[in-house]
Design an enzyme around this catalytic site. Sequence first.
Site, PDB file in Angstrom:
ATOM      1  CE  LYS A  41      -5.543  -1.316  -7.252  1.00  0.00           C
ATOM      2  NZ  LYS A  41      -5.701  -0.790  -5.892  1.00  0.00           N
ATOM      3  CG  ASP A  90      -5.905   6.434  -3.110  1.00  0.00           C
ATOM      4  OD1 ASP A  90      -4.759   6.358  -2.640  1.00  0.00           O
ATOM      5  OD2 ASP A  90      -6.601   5.434  -3.384  1.00  0.00           O
ATOM      6  CD  GLU A  94      -8.553   1.218  -4.801  1.00  0.00           C
ATOM      7  OE1 GLU A  94      -8.060   2.325  -5.108  1.00  0.00           O
ATOM      8  OE2 GLU A  94      -8.056   0.141  -5.158  1.00  0.00           O
ATOM      9  CG  ASP A 102      -6.782  -1.378   0.024  1.00  0.00           C
ATOM     10  OD1 ASP A 102      -6.673  -1.422  -1.214  1.00  0.00           O
ATOM     11  OD2 ASP A 102      -6.263  -0.481   0.727  1.00  0.00           O
TER      12      ASP A 102
END
Length: 452
Positions: A71, A194, A172, A9
Amino acid sequence: MPVPVIGIDLGTTNSVVAVYDGSSFRVIEDPINGKLTPSVVSFHPSSEVLIGKPARERRLIDAANTIFSIKRLIGLPYKSPILRQARQRYPFKLVEGPADSILVRARTRSFTLPEISALVLGRLRKIAENELGETCTDAVVTVPANFNDLQRTATRDAARIAGLNVLRIINEPTAAALAYGYRSDKRERIAVYDLGGGTFDISVLDLAGEVFQVAATAGDPYLGGDDVDNMIAERMGKFFLERFRIDLSVQPDTYERLRVASEWLKCELTEREKALVYADDIARGDRGAPLDLEFELERQELEKMAFPLIGRSFDKCEEAMRIAGMRPAQVQRVILVGGSTRAPQVRKMVAEYFDQEPMTDLDPDLVVAHGAALQGHALVMARTKKRAAKERLAPASVSDAYSTEPLGYEQQPRYRPGDLDWVLTEDAAQEPITKVAARPAGVPTEPVPQPP
Ligand code: AMP
């Protein structure tokens, strides 16, 4: 024993590496970073490159050469509006590279964004190899559901630079659903909420028998626990200014200390109703006398401050619900992902919005890596099965059956449902991260075998 495929992850704030051996899931702990490796890289004056916690600590004293939250930018063009925003927010330099790409400047060098991410991935690979005692090159890496092709390719490039062979990139939310062991005979819709340190994503997944599909995604690349930390830090700064007439916000390094103290306070308030933070020698007063900061906060007060911020995530949920054509209460299950979903306020607001208690049995920080590791194991098993079948069919070409040819993205075999217990398909959104995407045309589907 087949060589394990590691599940990674690669997070905006923290990254996790895990393996699944067919019976148990294991997060690989870094001796320095523990289970969560901060996705931070710092270029030390000694030319040493620090990764994880030691790098994050450098943010306090060397913010210009300490790179984080890459990211959010990976795979974006230099002309992207997100980059423009980032240039104002980030203390390190982002400059234009060849072909509209983004480069990071640190010390006297420039780095591509995949090169920075590769340093984090390389660290994860190394700790996995140390722990497992074997070379780990094959990996499953997760990305947000709304990553477009360029962002996915850039993530792949980062992995390649780190010496990893990415067997599969999975979304994800799908990884989170896999970790919860989702499989359903009937059509089911689940929502994955999330909320991490810097980003928020909501995904609605459709489960129908053997197929997983992303029905809708929405998100905010600038919404997360960091914003709560900043709010507390501002409150602390104001308190100090009123008390000592010294503005702590003008010194970046001092402000960083306030931010760190704020995050600690916020996490404490997840556990208790009231917490106190103490930072010594935070500034100098008359004749250089050291001044300390002592600041107390109650959970109730924090929740009042954070309410509008967390509320913004539900505007995005509304967007996703509109795309999916449903009401929140029609979602059958809600899964929580991301460190910020530990906060009782977030859990309460999610429960109210979806009119049901969210699933919280798995650790929200580890659930995505868990799903990636499961996926990695499933791929190993599928590969082993395929080779065995090939061997049975063509005993004359045993060496061919044991070929070491990697299961690359483009070379993945197209499994038919009958080949495996079940097959999982993902739709990946093609739109830029700021836009909402729902089943765009031409999205590649990825057949993903499940663990037996
Ligand atoms: P992630 O991006 O998923 O790694 O989540 C990181 C965010 O989760 C950071 O903003 C952390 O401060 C936040 N976080 C971690 N633990 C807690 C906690 N116990 N209570 C509230 N927020 C937390």
